[in-house]
Design an enzyme around this catalytic site. Sequence first.
Site, PDB file in Angstrom:
ATOM      1  N   ARG A 233      46.966  41.295  38.393  1.00 14.48           N
ATOM      2  CA  ARG A 233      45.816  42.187  38.241  1.00 14.48           C
ATOM      3  C   ARG A 233      46.177  43.548  38.821  1.00 14.48           C
ATOM      4  O   ARG A 233      46.794  43.653  39.880  1.00 14.48           O
ATOM      5  CB  ARG A 233      44.567  41.622  38.931  1.00 14.48           C
ATOM      6  CG  ARG A 233      43.942  40.420  38.248  1.00 14.48           C
ATOM      7  CD  ARG A 233      43.352  40.798  36.886  1.00 14.48           C
ATOM      8  NE  ARG A 233      42.696  39.675  36.223  1.00 14.48           N
ATOM      9  CZ  ARG A 233      43.283  38.846  35.382  1.00 14.48           C
ATOM     10  NH1 ARG A 233      44.581  38.998  35.117  1.00 14.48           N
ATOM     11  NH2 ARG A 233      42.617  37.866  34.804  1.00 14.48           N
ATOM     12  N   GLU A 262      42.668  49.938  33.975  1.00 19.04           N
ATOM     13  CA  GLU A 262      43.041  49.679  32.584  1.00 19.04           C
ATOM     14  C   GLU A 262      41.857  49.480  31.660  1.00 19.04           C
ATOM     15  O   GLU A 262      41.979  49.659  30.437  1.00 19.04           O
ATOM     16  CB  GLU A 262      43.951  48.457  32.494  1.00 19.04           C
ATOM     17  CG  GLU A 262      43.269  47.145  32.816  1.00 19.04           C
ATOM     18  CD  GLU A 262      44.236  45.968  32.773  1.00 19.04           C
ATOM     19  OE1 GLU A 262      43.938  45.004  32.042  1.00 19.04           O
ATOM     20  OE2 GLU A 262      45.277  46.001  33.449  1.00 19.04           O
ATOM     21  N   HIS A 294      49.082  44.629  29.537  1.00 20.89           N
ATOM     22  CA  HIS A 294      48.444  43.351  29.861  1.00 20.89           C
ATOM     23  C   HIS A 294      48.752  42.303  28.785  1.00 20.89           C
ATOM     24  O   HIS A 294      47.863  41.641  28.252  1.00 20.89           O
ATOM     25  CB  HIS A 294      46.929  43.529  30.008  1.00 20.89           C
ATOM     26  CG  HIS A 294      46.304  42.506  30.913  1.00 20.89           C
ATOM     27  ND1 HIS A 294      45.296  42.801  31.791  1.00 20.89           N
ATOM     28  CD2 HIS A 294      46.542  41.182  31.080  1.00 20.89           C
ATOM     29  CE1 HIS A 294      44.932  41.721  32.463  1.00 20.89           C
ATOM     30  NE2 HIS A 294      45.686  40.721  32.032  1.00 20.89           N
TER      31      HIS A 294
END
Length: 332
Positions: A233, A262, A294
């Site tokens: 994360r 993000e 991601h």
Amino acid sequence: MEILAFGVQADEKPLIEKAFEGHHDVRCLDVFLDEDTARIAAGYEIISTSVNANLDNRVLQTLAAGGTQLIAQRSTGFNNIDLDVAERLGLTVARVSYYSPYSVAEFAWTLAMAVNRRIVRASNRTRDFDFRLDGLMGRDLRGRTVGVLGTGKIGEAFTRIAHGFGMHLLGWDVAENPACLELGMKYADKDRIFAEADLISLHVPLLPATQHIIDAAALRAMKDDAILVNSSRGGLIDTEALVGELRAGRFAGVGLDVYEAEAGLFFQDKSLAGIEDDTLARLVTFPNVVVTSHQAYYTADAVGQIIDTTVQNVLDHLAGRRSENVLVPRIP
């Protein structure tokens, strides 16, 4: 019943539709759930969300007012959901407790090797028929020390690969993993890991206790030629502090699959729009940094497991069953 799925990638859509076939209809949207799109869910008892959905107080209020009863998130992480508000509103929230840990662990190693061996720079050069080796020198990892922060399923899978490289293993977690101990891992405090590790990889969840676990002090404590990888994360790293250290010429490489701001950027095409995030814009300019969007979890195996679990969460909800995937209502 028709289920509404937000934030569905093009590759995911046929998999989701096929998984729900014979159970319920599903409407897939490529837009992400946020305050502006929450009204679309009006009249849908069940919605499914992606990891970058915004499920704060206002969004949850809109969902509840529109008749939503179940939020089935297609991820393991749930730091984007205000669980207290969801419980107060009587919403059920479920997630995917488990999917292939190898997808993320293998991608973390992909990032580590990409920055260590300067793969992106080399590829860009050869496209221009520049075959010089200047600036492409990496290091053997055998015999060097890896620090694994978080030794759960993904951290364990990452450690097994590190063991295969012949690295010295240091780990940190709230509980020791017997499988990692069998591989020769020594558990240590974070300060020792920051000081000794040649490669540090993050595999802890984002919680208040882990927010900016890699802060300015941690970054300063690391070796100047360390490699830092984050596939968990974005909020685990103080990105402003990281940029400061990179500007000072530190670190052999940094591989980031996640970014703390993000939401609203990742999973979308911003190539024709100006990026207003100065920190991200600066981050991607460093030659020793690789940023991906991601995608560590994004294998057919892992996505298939995520979707299958999401379907099961929906079926369990409609049948009145509860599983370990249910976050709200909490077990007393």
